[in-house]
Design an enzyme around this catalytic site. Structure first.
Site, PDB file in Angstrom:
ATOM      1  N   SER A 124       0.838  -1.195   0.000  1.00  0.00           N
ATOM      2  CA  SER A 124       0.000   0.000   0.000  1.00  0.00           C
ATOM      3  C   SER A 124       0.878   1.252   0.000  1.00  0.00           C
ATOM      4  O   SER A 124       1.605   1.485  -0.963  1.00  0.00           O
ATOM      5  CB  SER A 124      -0.954  -0.047   1.193  1.00  0.00           C
ATOM      6  N   HIS A 159      -3.757  -2.229  -4.241  1.00  0.00           N
ATOM      7  CA  HIS A 159      -5.151  -2.601  -3.938  1.00  0.00           C
ATOM      8  C   HIS A 159      -6.043  -2.518  -5.189  1.00  0.00           C
ATOM      9  O   HIS A 159      -7.185  -2.067  -5.110  1.00  0.00           O
ATOM     10  CB  HIS A 159      -5.740  -1.694  -2.853  1.00  0.00           C
TER      11      HIS A 159
END
Length: 238
Positions: A124, A159
């Site tokens: 992330s 993601h």
């Protein structure tokens, strides 16, 4: 050899019962007990995040430690960072993390670590940061592009399968010119770069994939990249 392993998502913080990506990272160091430093800046050095890191990595063949900028736990920042084999950056707020890194000079130290062969990894925010541009999503606002450390060219969207807006939003940013062409990675997929070249895509989930997304004329082209699932016994060691 310079290495970056950028995870779209996964690892100990998202898959505590599936440490395939973390084991893969450790396997890239040619020592039995590599020194791993977790940097949780993007989470505000959240105590429970740090605890989860130690809970998982103490079960793995390594020597884990962490770096705190909110409650400094080092005497000299550069020497502390550079003594490790792996730097593992956690998720959270990418913008706040980068601002704090630049204030401390940690951005320059990480670039030096990379040049010296320290493996850089994370998920992330911890994958966004290595690219020229990262795609991030503030709470209750559209995705936008921010400037990363620029160790890898192009943009990055972690993601990619994390919610229904990720894929169309990333493609929109590329089509509008707000983001460069770049790499998208699902949760559970990791992009392994060696000397700034993508060498391999691996995954901890059978369905996780990674893509190269680029502008072609008036269209955006999404090219799926071959992905090796690490679930087969010993696959992460190859």
């Amino acid at each position: 050899m310079k290495q970056i392993i950028a995870m779209g998502g996964g690892g100990f913080s998202m898959e505590p019962d599936n440490l395939l990506l973390d084991r893969y990272v450790l396997a890239q160091v040619p020592t039995e007990m590599p020194k791993v430093c977790f940097i949780p800046t993007a989470s505000g050095d959240a105590d429970n995040y740090i605890e989860r890191f130690y809970h998982s990595f103490r079960t793995l063949p390594c020597r884990p430690s962490h770096l705190s900028l909110f409650n400094p736990n080092f005497h000299e920042l550069a020497s502390y960072v550079l003594e490790h084999d792996i730097i593992y950056v956690g998720g959270g707020n990418t913008r706040n993390m980068l601002v704090l890194w630049r204030e401390w000079g940690l951005d320059a130290i990480l670039k030096e670590a990379y040049a010296r062969g320290v493996i850089l990894t994370g998920l992330s925010a911890g994958s966004n940061c290595w690219f020229a541009e990262g795609i991030t999503d503030p709470i209750n606002a559209p995705l936008y592009t921010l400037r990363g450390l620029g160790l890898l060219e192009g943009s990055h969207c972690p993601h990619y399968d994390g919610d229904s807006e990720r894929r169309p939003s990333y493609q929109r940013l590329i089509q509008s010119g707000e983001a460069q062409s770049g790499y998208a990675a699902d949760d559970g997929a990791a992009l392994h770069f060696i000397d700034e070249r993508l060498e391999r895509v691996v995954s901890s989930r059978e369905t996780a994939r990674a893509y190269y997304v680029k502008q072609e004329g008036n269209m955006v082209n999404e090219q799926e990249m071959p992905t090796e699932y690490l679930g087969d016994e010993g696959a992460y060691l190859r």
